[in-house]
Design a protein around this motif. Structure first.
Motif, PDB file in Angstrom:
ATOM      1  N   PRO A  23       0.833  -1.202   0.000  1.00 12.80           N
ATOM      2  CA  PRO A  23       0.000   0.000   0.000  1.00 12.80           C
ATOM      3  C   PRO A  23       0.868   1.253   0.000  1.00 12.80           C
ATOM      4  CG  PRO A  23       0.102  -0.946   2.193  1.00 12.80           C
ATOM      5  CD  PRO A  23       0.821  -1.904   1.284  1.00 12.80           C
ATOM      6  N   PHE A  24       0.205   2.379  -0.012  1.00  9.73           N
ATOM      7  CA  PHE A  24       0.895   3.674   0.070  1.00  9.73           C
ATOM      8  C   PHE A  24       1.831   3.689   1.277  1.00  9.73           C
ATOM      9  CE2 PHE A  24       1.074   7.802   2.126  1.00  9.73           C
ATOM     10  CZ  PHE A  24       1.490   8.634   1.090  1.00  9.73           C
ATOM     11  N   SER A  25       3.058   4.178   1.053  1.00 17.50           N
ATOM     12  CA  SER A  25       4.019   4.271   2.160  1.00 17.50           C
ATOM     13  C   SER A  25       4.632   5.664   2.171  1.00 17.50           C
ATOM     14  CB  SER A  25       5.118   3.212   2.028  1.00 17.50           C
ATOM     15  OG  SER A  25       5.859   3.399   0.838  1.00 17.50           O
ATOM     16  N   LEU A  26       5.147   6.041   3.334  1.00 23.37           N
ATOM     17  CA  LEU A  26       5.694   7.381   3.497  1.00 23.37           C
ATOM     18  C   LEU A  26       6.943   7.317   4.363  1.00 23.37           C
ATOM     19  CD1 LEU A  26       5.419  10.483   3.134  1.00 23.37           C
ATOM     20  CD2 LEU A  26       4.047  10.501   5.223  1.00 23.37           C
ATOM     21  N   GLY A  27       8.036   7.874   3.821  1.00 18.56           N
ATOM     22  CA  GLY A  27       9.272   7.996   4.585  1.00 18.56           C
ATOM     23  C   GLY A  27       9.621   9.464   4.754  1.00 18.56           C
ATOM     24  N   ALA A  28      10.581   9.753   5.611  1.00 17.86           N
ATOM     25  CA  ALA A  28      10.962  11.145   5.857  1.00 17.86           C
ATOM     26  C   ALA A  28      12.436  11.227   6.215  1.00 17.86           C
ATOM     27  CB  ALA A  28      10.104  11.745   6.969  1.00 17.86           C
ATOM     28  N   ASP A  29      13.062  12.328   5.780  1.00 20.10           N
ATOM     29  CA  ASP A  29      14.453  12.623   6.121  1.00 20.10           C
ATOM     30  C   ASP A  29      14.501  13.992   6.795  1.00 20.10           C
ATOM     31  OD1 ASP A  29      15.473  10.294   5.024  1.00 20.10           O
ATOM     32  OD2 ASP A  29      15.681  11.175   3.034  1.00 20.10           O
ATOM     33  N   VAL A  30      15.319  14.103   7.813  1.00 22.98           N
ATOM     34  CA  VAL A  30      15.503  15.371   8.518  1.00 22.98           C
ATOM     35  C   VAL A  30      16.997  15.677   8.554  1.00 22.98           C
ATOM     36  CG1 VAL A  30      15.179  16.632  10.675  1.00 22.98           C
ATOM     37  CG2 VAL A  30      13.458  14.980   9.930  1.00 22.98           C
ATOM     38  N   GLY A  31      17.363  16.920   8.241  1.00 22.15           N
ATOM     39  CA  GLY A  31      18.774  17.279   8.256  1.00 22.15           C
ATOM     40  C   GLY A  31      18.979  18.760   8.024  1.00 22.15           C
TER      41      GLY A  31
END
Length: 245
Positions: A23-31
């Motif tokens: 299914p739809f997936s969501l990742g995230a990066d912070v920097g």
């Protein structure tokens, strides 16, 4: 009762393997990021959206300056929308036809012996490369081709294999394949920065913003071949032909 047959117990139906896609997936990066000399806190969302056999991955960065304001320059032009496409993928390597364009986070050829986890996003988002993978399975023939960057087609790999085991018959050998895989990079400088587009990367260009010149042998600030450069090698002896062109 003598001679009576045991009642046969019906076998449960075999379950077919599920073909449901992720299914739809969501990742995230912070920097942190430095853009045009200014420092920003960066939050990047990476949604992956399945659409049938297609898979669309987006990169949605949001930059905050030291005052907490959002940098709007990354969202005010139609080309900015195109830049938000991380990659577009169709099918998998088991399908009859498959492909991917855009970012190539991990690519392997030859079971990792020839190419092992190649990636064209090592400098992303500072340097954006548009890679390409295409291939397919046509009966016993299997093929796969990759370009690391369509804009600078230097890094490539390809493989072809044929299932010769189909002529052997039954047993494990029926899946035997014979193939060839090769890869290369015919211009190791192609992916380096070249601001003046003169064919000499900035790392080797003494004048990275002047397309007419690139070399300064004696490092005196005058490029070799300049009308006023009479001693290109810095040995205090005028170059041959300088005073007698």
């Amino acid at each position: 009762e003598v001679g009576a047959k045991e009642e046969e117990v019906p076998k449960p139906p075999k379950k077919k393997p599920s073909k449901k896609k992720m299914p739809f997936s969501l990742g995230a990066d912070v920097g942190m990021a430095t853009i045009e000399g200014e420092n920003y806190a960066a939050l990047s969302l990476r949604p992956i959206i399945p659409i049938g056999k297609f898979e669309l991955a987006l990169d949605l960065p949001v930059y905050f300056d030291v005052k907490g304001n959002i940098r709007t320059e990354d969202w005010d032009d139609w080309t900015d929308i195109i830049d938000k496409v991380y990659y577009l993928k169709y099918g998998t390597e088991r399908d009859k036809i498959f492909g991917q364009i855009g970012a190539l986070p991990s690519v392997t050829f030859g079971s990792g012996i020839i190419v092992n986890n190649y990636s064209n996003v090592m400098e992303y988002p500072t340097v954006r490369r548009t890679g390409l993978i295409i291939g397919g399975n046509f009966k016993a023939l299997r093929s796969k081709f990759m370009l690391g960057d369509i804009g600078a087609p230097s890094t490539f790999a390809m493989s072809f294999s044929y299932r010769v085991g189909k002529f052997i018959g039954t047993g494990a050998l029926r899946w035997l394949r014979i193939g060839v895989t090769f890869a290369g990079d015919y211009n190791e400088y192609a992916n380096l920065k070249d601001r003046d587009k003169d064919g000499y990367p900035d790392e080797f260009d003494a004048f990275p913003e002047d397309k007419a010149y690139w070399k300064d042998t004696d490092q005196d600030g005058l490029p070799d071949g300049h009308p006023y450069e009479w001693d290109a090698d810095g040995d205090t002896i005028a170059d041959i032909g300088f005073f007698n062109p």
